[in-house]
Enzyme design. Sequence first.
Site, short mmCIF file in Angstrom:
data_model
loop_
_atom_site.label_atom_id
_atom_site.label_comp_id
_atom_site.label_asym_id
_atom_site.label_seq_id
_atom_site.Cartn_x
_atom_site.Cartn_y
_atom_site.Cartn_z
N SER A 87 40.58 30.15 33.60
CA SER A 87 40.55 30.78 34.55
C SER A 87 42.74 31.42 33.92
O SER A 87 43.54 31.86 34.37
CB SER A 87 41.38 30.30 35.81
OG SER A 87 40.06 30.02 36.42
N GLY A 125 37.34 28.82 28.12
CA GLY A 125 36.27 28.62 29.92
C GLY A 125 36.15 29.69 30.48
O GLY A 125 36.83 30.40 30.18
N HIS A 126 35.06 28.76 31.64
CA HIS A 126 35.13 30.21 32.76
C HIS A 126 36.44 30.21 33.83
O HIS A 126 37.19 30.19 33.56
CB HIS A 126 34.37 29.13 33.83
CG HIS A 126 35.52 27.85 34.51
ND1 HIS A 126 35.92 27.08 34.00
CD2 HIS A 126 35.89 28.16 35.53
CE1 HIS A 126 36.17 25.76 35.32
NE2 HIS A 126 36.65 26.40 35.47
N GLY A 127 35.79 31.63 33.23
CA GLY A 127 36.41 32.43 34.62
C GLY A 127 37.94 33.63 34.30
O GLY A 127 38.95 33.48 34.80
#
Length: 349
Positions: free
Chosen positions: A268, A248-250
Site C-alpha cells: 500500500s 508489495g500488494h496494493g
Amino acid sequence: MLGTTRDIADRLGAELRGREDIALDRVDAIEHAGARALTFVREPSRLRDWVASESRAVLVSLATLEEAGEAFKLPDGRALIVVPDADLAVIVLLDSAKPDPHQPDAGAHASAVIDSGATIGDGVRIGPHAVVGPGCVLGDGVVLHAGVVLGASVRVGRGTRLRSHVVVEDDCIIGDGCEVHPNVVIGGEGFGYHPAPDGRGVLRIPHVGNVEIGHAVEIGAGTTIDRGKFGPTRIGDGTKIDNLVQIGHGCRIGCACIICGQVGLAGSVTLGDGVTLAGNVGVADNISIGAGATVAGKAGVMNDIPAGETWGGFPAMPIKDWFRNSVGQRRLSDLVRAAKALTRGAEAQ
C-alpha cells in the site's frame, strides 16, 4: 558502422567542426575509445581527457564547449560534433545502431500451449514452451519469448514484449508498448498473514485483487509485483523499474517514476508522478511519496515525503538534515575522545 563524422552530424542535425571523413563504428567511453570510436563529454575538463585519448571524434554539448572557451583548441585531424545535449545525442545514435533483438518467429511455436479460449491479435509471436491460459487477450504485435506463462484472463496490450520466463498470474493487465525482462513475476500472492485464533502459527490473508500496468512501462529482470488484497496494484504509464525490485500488494505507482535496482516497497505504498527511488531504497507500508520527490540510495523511508523534496538516510529525512547528521557522525569519535580527556582532567583535580 555508424558512418563518417559528416554522416553522424547530418543525422543529428549537429554542427561539425574539423574533419568530415573520420570513419566511426561505435560509441564508447573516453577511457576505452579507440581511433574508430565516437565518444562524448559532459564537462569541459573531459575535453582534455579526449585530447589525450585515441578517439578522433567527440560529441559535445554547445554549453560545455562555450564553458571551455578559448582554453580548448581542436587538435588537427580530429572532429567535434556539437549538439544541444550530448547525452540525448548518444541515445539517438545508440538507438539507431542497436541491432534488432531476436524474436520468436511469427505465429506460435509448435511447443507452445494456447488455450482455445484465448484471443490472439494480428502479428503476435509466441516462442517455445510458452503458455497462454483461458480467457487471455493478446493485442496486435505482442511478443512472448520462450517459457512465458500467462494465467487465466490476462490481458496484454499492443506491441508489448515479454522476455523469457516471465510469469503473469490470473486477471492481470499489461498496457501497450511495455517491455518486461526475464524472470519477472506479475500478480504473485501478496505477503500478508494474521495470527491463528488458536495461537498456533499464522493464517494467510487471501489477495483477490490483481495488477494493472499502464502503457510504455519497462520492468527489469527478476522484479516481482504482488497483486492487491482487495483492488489492484497499479503501475502508471511510462514508469521504468530496474532489476530485482519488490513491489508489495496494493501499491500505487504514478506515471514516469524511476525505480532503481533492489528497491523494496511494502504494501500500500503510494508514489506520485515522477518520483525517483535510487538503488536499495526501502519504503515501509502505507507510506506516500509526493510527485517529483527523490530518495537517495539505501535510504529507509518511514514517513511520508512531500512532493518535490529530496530525502536520504536511515531513517530517511530531508537531504540537508541527512548531510549534517553524516558530518556529525564522522566527528563523533573525536568528540568522544575529547569528552573523555575532559573527564580525566576533571577527575585529576
